[in-house]
Scaffold this motif. Structure first.
Motif, PDB file in Angstrom:
ATOM      1  N   TRP A   1     -17.569  -7.041   1.705  1.00 19.48           N
ATOM      2  CA  TRP A   1     -16.105  -6.953   1.735  1.00 19.48           C
ATOM      3  C   TRP A   1     -15.518  -8.317   2.106  1.00 19.48           C
ATOM      4  CZ3 TRP A   1     -13.542  -2.566   0.353  1.00 19.48           C
ATOM      5  CH2 TRP A   1     -14.196  -1.334   0.441  1.00 19.48           C
ATOM      6  N   PHE A   2     -16.191  -8.960   3.034  1.00 21.37           N
ATOM      7  CA  PHE A   2     -15.658 -10.195   3.612  1.00 21.37           C
ATOM      8  C   PHE A   2     -16.821 -11.194   3.676  1.00 21.37           C
ATOM      9  CE2 PHE A   2     -13.886 -12.911   6.937  1.00 21.37           C
ATOM     10  CZ  PHE A   2     -12.518 -12.833   6.715  1.00 21.37           C
TER      11      PHE A   2
ATOM     12  N   ALA B   1      -8.141  -3.388   5.307  1.00 21.22           N
ATOM     13  CA  ALA B   1      -7.647  -4.065   4.097  1.00 21.22           C
ATOM     14  C   ALA B   1      -8.025  -5.543   4.101  1.00 21.22           C
ATOM     15  CB  ALA B   1      -6.137  -3.927   3.992  1.00 21.22           C
ATOM     16  N   VAL B   2      -8.287  -6.095   5.271  1.00 18.22           N
ATOM     17  CA  VAL B   2      -8.747  -7.485   5.360  1.00 18.22           C
ATOM     18  C   VAL B   2     -10.271  -7.534   5.457  1.00 18.22           C
ATOM     19  CG1 VAL B   2      -8.687  -9.628   6.700  1.00 18.22           C
ATOM     20  CG2 VAL B   2      -6.612  -8.236   6.467  1.00 18.22           C
ATOM     21  N   TYR B   3     -10.856  -6.712   6.314  1.00 13.82           N
ATOM     22  CA  TYR B   3     -12.279  -6.853   6.628  1.00 13.82           C
ATOM     23  C   TYR B   3     -13.170  -5.820   5.952  1.00 13.82           C
ATOM     24  CZ  TYR B   3     -10.535 -10.085  10.099  1.00 13.82           C
ATOM     25  OH  TYR B   3      -9.911 -11.145  10.714  1.00 13.82           O
ATOM     26  N   GLY B   4     -12.574  -4.773   5.372  1.00 16.29           N
ATOM     27  CA  GLY B   4     -13.367  -3.790   4.644  1.00 16.29           C
ATOM     28  C   GLY B   4     -13.678  -2.543   5.435  1.00 16.29           C
TER      29      GLY B   4
ATOM     30  N   LEU C   1      -4.044  -0.596   6.831  1.00 17.29           N
ATOM     31  CA  LEU C   1      -3.169  -1.093   5.756  1.00 17.29           C
ATOM     32  C   LEU C   1      -1.857  -1.654   6.295  1.00 17.29           C
ATOM     33  CD1 LEU C   1      -3.597   1.928   3.267  1.00 17.29           C
ATOM     34  CD2 LEU C   1      -5.060  -0.069   3.519  1.00 17.29           C
ATOM     35  N   ASP C   2      -1.801  -1.896   7.564  1.00 21.45           N
ATOM     36  CA  ASP C   2      -0.570  -2.375   8.198  1.00 21.45           C
ATOM     37  C   ASP C   2      -0.355  -3.868   7.889  1.00 21.45           C
ATOM     38  OD1 ASP C   2       1.666  -2.073   9.804  1.00 21.45           O
ATOM     39  OD2 ASP C   2       0.604  -2.483  11.671  1.00 21.45           O
ATOM     40  N   GLU C   3       0.853  -4.346   8.151  1.00 19.75           N
ATOM     41  CA  GLU C   3       1.105  -5.786   8.057  1.00 19.75           C
ATOM     42  C   GLU C   3       0.226  -6.493   9.096  1.00 19.75           C
ATOM     43  OE1 GLU C   3       3.213  -6.897   5.693  1.00 19.75           O
ATOM     44  OE2 GLU C   3       3.541  -4.807   5.154  1.00 19.75           O
ATOM     45  N   VAL C   4      -0.229  -7.695   8.784  1.00 17.76           N
ATOM     46  CA  VAL C   4      -1.164  -8.354   9.707  1.00 17.76           C
ATOM     47  C   VAL C   4      -0.667  -9.729  10.145  1.00 17.76           C
ATOM     48  CG1 VAL C   4      -3.237  -7.200   8.844  1.00 17.76           C
ATOM     49  CG2 VAL C   4      -2.486  -9.339   7.778  1.00 17.76           C
TER      50      VAL C   4
ATOM     51  N   ARG D   1     -11.554   5.243   4.012  1.00 14.92           N
ATOM     52  CA  ARG D   1     -10.284   4.538   3.909  1.00 14.92           C
ATOM     53  C   ARG D   1      -9.118   5.464   3.591  1.00 14.92           C
ATOM     54  NH1 ARG D   1      -9.901   0.176  -0.476  1.00 14.92           N
ATOM     55  NH2 ARG D   1      -7.768   0.543   0.096  1.00 14.92           N
ATOM     56  N   LEU D   2      -9.378   6.757   3.484  1.00 11.91           N
ATOM     57  CA  LEU D   2      -8.327   7.705   3.109  1.00 11.91           C
ATOM     58  C   LEU D   2      -7.727   8.277   4.378  1.00 11.91           C
ATOM     59  CD1 LEU D   2     -10.763   9.358   0.595  1.00 11.91           C
ATOM     60  CD2 LEU D   2      -9.102   7.584   0.020  1.00 11.91           C
TER      61      LEU D   2
ATOM     62  N   TYR E   1       0.830  -1.209   0.000  1.00 15.10           N
ATOM     63  CA  TYR E   1       0.000   0.000   0.000  1.00 15.10           C
ATOM     64  C   TYR E   1       0.870   1.267   0.000  1.00 15.10           C
ATOM     65  CZ  TYR E   1      -4.418  -2.445   0.594  1.00 15.10           C
ATOM     66  OH  TYR E   1      -5.529  -3.228   0.398  1.00 15.10           O
TER      67      TYR E   1
ATOM     68  N   TRP F   1     -13.357  -9.810  -1.217  1.00 17.74           N
ATOM     69  CA  TRP F   1     -13.769  -8.907  -2.301  1.00 17.74           C
ATOM     70  C   TRP F   1     -12.659  -8.600  -3.305  1.00 17.74           C
ATOM     71  CZ3 TRP F   1     -11.729  -3.937  -3.106  1.00 17.74           C
ATOM     72  CH2 TRP F   1     -10.740  -3.577  -2.183  1.00 17.74           C
TER      73      TRP F   1
ATOM     74  N   LEU G   1      -4.774   9.013   5.766  1.00 15.14           N
ATOM     75  CA  LEU G   1      -3.824  10.127   5.849  1.00 15.14           C
ATOM     76  C   LEU G   1      -4.479  11.445   5.440  1.00 15.14           C
ATOM     77  CD1 LEU G   1      -0.484   8.563   4.582  1.00 15.14           C
ATOM     78  CD2 LEU G   1      -0.941   9.449   6.855  1.00 15.14           C
TER      79      LEU G   1
ATOM     80  N   TRP H   1       0.320  -6.684  -1.313  1.00 16.74           N
ATOM     81  CA  TRP H   1      -1.106  -6.950  -1.099  1.00 16.74           C
ATOM     82  C   TRP H   1      -1.773  -7.038  -2.472  1.00 16.74           C
ATOM     83  CZ3 TRP H   1      -3.979  -6.738   3.701  1.00 16.74           C
ATOM     84  CH2 TRP H   1      -3.202  -6.500   4.832  1.00 16.74           C
TER      85      TRP H   1
ATOM     86  N   ARG I   1      -0.093   9.863  -1.889  1.00 12.99           N
ATOM     87  CA  ARG I   1       0.710   9.403  -0.765  1.00 12.99           C
ATOM     88  C   ARG I   1       0.964   7.896  -0.802  1.00 12.99           C
ATOM     89  NH1 ARG I   1      -0.453  13.743   3.245  1.00 12.99           N
ATOM     90  NH2 ARG I   1      -2.560  14.484   2.964  1.00 12.99           N
TER      91      ARG I   1
ATOM     92  N   PRO J   1      -6.719 -10.980   0.408  1.00 12.42           N
ATOM     93  CA  PRO J   1      -6.127  -9.636   0.313  1.00 12.42           C
ATOM     94  C   PRO J   1      -4.612  -9.636   0.493  1.00 12.42           C
ATOM     95  CG  PRO J   1      -7.464  -9.856   2.318  1.00 12.42           C
ATOM     96  CD  PRO J   1      -7.693 -11.079   1.505  1.00 12.42           C
TER      97      PRO J   1
END
Lengths: 283, 318
Positions: free
Chosen positions: A130-131, B197-200, B139-142, B112-113, A17, A72, B115, A23, A260, A63
């Motif tokens: 989404w899921f 990013a995983v769950y929406g 959006l971090d590593e999971v 989701r924006l 990202y 999704w 920043l 991803w 960004r 994802p």
């Protein structure tokens, strides 16, 4: 921007990202933006190889490699054009057709009926979650419509036609009072809510070619959103949505937004292509 | 009203067998909760927050601290987000107390924006080098985390590495009513740890698995926790998004999120015993006023009843 996007590619072929590991979502947008661009063929091939390797046994995509669940993002993979050696959209189709929002499934409607009260929405029109196991929302529904429409253009399929028709009705049933769309809750507990720029752009894009009663209001709202938008990503979605309906995108009056992240850059490039008459979400 | 689960029924029967009362906590072992009067978002906050941390004797020397504010919407004129000045005051205070690293992180639920949202909320302008200390938790590593004895239908959750790796998670919510669960405070703020990013966007799987139960699961998953609630100007009415500003003039803080939230409820004129997630998370009667050691202002002195929409009246204190 193209060279920045190429430089952001990870060694494994995917994109993160904003740095970090690869991803599915940013990888697909980067591939869409770089495809057919001079000097990008190697990057595209490596990206496609990463995606090919990420396909799950159930036919969908997760994802991220650490996530053991198709979601999704499978719709995003299906947005990619078929390659001579790999037909990603066709592979994604069956998984996408199996998914539906829980609220419109029989069990979800029965649950709603048993709980009583007046639902905020018409629950008949199925969109996409989404899921798996959750309700339908605007962004995954809009993106899946776009993916399925691409497949439908290649070869007609009655199942696709039915799902796209229902999903468009889902989008139209979730219009906010101001004419645009938010994440998908245009009403909550009977209270009306307002729209967001990014989802308004996505929904308009997915309703390409559809004349519905609220279209003029939606386009006007999208134009106003764009004038005041403070996000590069949201501006790109608004431009893509407006252009899909033949509307020139107005110039932002506000500070605009910085690119960004991979997604910001890729979507800016995709909006620029659409401005030049090549809307890759629709072609 | 939710039906009683087997767990709740058994817990209730157990309590009845013990005479309807938990053993009295050892004097001095009750959770400590501070109520600090703060009439506005001024430079005084920097000193106030530092004193508040000292009051709780937090030893953060050499520790990695993660501040988790509540960022929801773009409009800086609303009271929807945790005020940036309070977050910056906390950042400076933890640094001055010797933390090895202080990060800020958030994963908004609808937009989701992140920043861009933080920019509009004044975070870039107020916090020097903001982008360098901020992580978008969406959006971090999971990493997959198995939930120990979950209350919800979930058995595991993918969670952000940044939150899992910190030594102390500091929940910094806005004091708001919440149209589904009654109030959104330190515990509900943990929904922002769940990666979009995983769950929406929204993280709707948590609703289908049981909102209250998922709040309690997250609370149990992140035990090393401190809370600083921004009740300087909160939100009443149709919160957490469409409500109206409500000046309450307080900061509420403590190590026990359930006790902090229960105290906030009492300030807001809500009955914490009616908030299901607080009851689920309760381990030592923290929702009972007599089981919390209150310092700073007395609740009666700062009590500011929040307006409730008709659908939320059930949570009001009688």
């Amino acid at each position: 921007m193209l060279s920045a996007l190429r430089a952001a590619q990870n060694r494994d072929g995917g994109w993160g990202y904003a740095g970090g590991s690869s991803w599915t979502e940013p990888t697909v947008y980067a591939l869409l933006a770089l495809r057919a661009e001079p000097g990008s063929s190697q990057a595209v091939e490596r990206g496609l190889a990463w995606l090919r390797g990420a396909r799950r046994q159930d036919g969908g995509w997760a994802p991220h490699p650490a996530v053991d669940q198709s979601t999704w993002v499978t719709a995003l993979v299906a947005l990619l054009p078929p390659e001579s050696t790999w037909d990603a959209p066709a592979q994604a189709l069956e998984w996408l057709l199996r998914q539906t929002g829980s609220e419109s499934a029989v069990a979800g409607r029965l649950r709603s009926w048993l709980l009583g009260g007046r639902p905020d929405y018409e629950r008949r029109h199925a969109g996409w979650p989404w899921f798996p196991g959750a309700a339908s929302w605007i962004a995954p529904t809009a993106l899946t419509i776009l993916a399925l429409q691409k497949l439908q253009r290649r070869s007609a399929d009655r199942r696709i036609e039915e799902r796209v028709e229902a999903a468009r009705k889902f989008l139209m049933s979730r219009v906010c009072r101001d004419g645009g769309w938010n994440h998908g809750a245009s009403r909550a507990l009977g209270y009306e809510t307002d729209s967001y720029p990014e989802t308004t752009g996505m929904a308009l894009l997915a309703l390409d070619g559809v004349a519905f009663p609220g279209l003029s209001k939606a386009l006007a709202r999208a134009g106003r959103h764009l004038e005041q938008c403070r996000s590069a990503q949201a501006s790109s979605w608004l431009e893509l949505g407006l252009l899909a309906h033949g509307k020139p995108a107005p110039q932002p009056k506000g500070p605009g937004g910085l690119c960004r992240s991979t997604m910001d850059t890729a979507l800016c490039l995709l909006a620029e292509k659409a401005l030049r008459g090549n809307n890759l979400f629709l072609g | 009203m939710p039906l009683l689960s087997r767990r709740e029924t058994l817990t209730g029967l157990g309590a009845l067998a013990l005479g309807g009362c938990s053993p009295q906590p050892r004097p001095g072992s009750e959770p400590l909760v501070s109520i600090l009067r703060a009439p506005g978002y001024t430079q005084d906050l920097y000193d106030s927050v530092r004193r508040l941390l000292l009051e709780h004797r937090l030893d953060v020397r050499g520790k990695r601290i993660l501040l988790k504010p509540n960022l929801v919407e773009f409009d800086p004129s609303t009271t929807i987000n945790t005020h940036v000045l309070l977050v910056h005051a906390a950042l400076e205070a933890f640094r001055s107390l010797g933390a090895s690293a202080v990060q800020i992180a958030e994963g908004p639920g609808h937009r989701r924006l992140t920043l861009d949202l933080a920019d509009a909320a004044g975070y870039f302008e107020t916090i020097p080098g903001f982008e360098g200390v901020f992580t978008d938790l969406n959006l971090d590593e999971v990493r997959q985390v198995k939930l120990a004895r979950p209350f919800s239908k979930l058995r595991s959750l993918f969670l952000p590495q940044t939150a899992l790796a910190c030594d102390l998670l500091v929940s910094m919510p806005k004091m708001k009513t919440h149209h589904w669960v009654g109030a959104t405070l330190a515990m509900k703020n943990l929904f922002g740890l769940v990666p979009g990013a995983v769950y929406g966007w929204p993280k709707n799987i948590l609703h289908w698995a049981g909102i209250h139960e998922c709040i309690a699961d997250l609370h149990r998953t992140f035990p090393s926790h401190f809370s600083i609630v921004d009740g300087i100007v909160g939100m009443e009415g149709n919160g957490p998004v469409q409500g109206t500003p409500k000046p309450a003039g307080v900061i509420v803080a403590g190590r026990d999120p359930a006790a902090v939230d229960a105290t906030c409820c009492r300030i807001m004129g809500l009955d914490p015993a009616k908030i299901h997630y607080l009851k689920l998370a309760e381990t030592r009667d923290q929702t009972r006023e007599e089981c919390v050691r209150q310092i700073g202002e007395a609740i009666a002195g700062v009590r500011t009843p929040f307006d409730l929409i008709p659908q939320l009246r059930w949570v009001g204190a009688s």
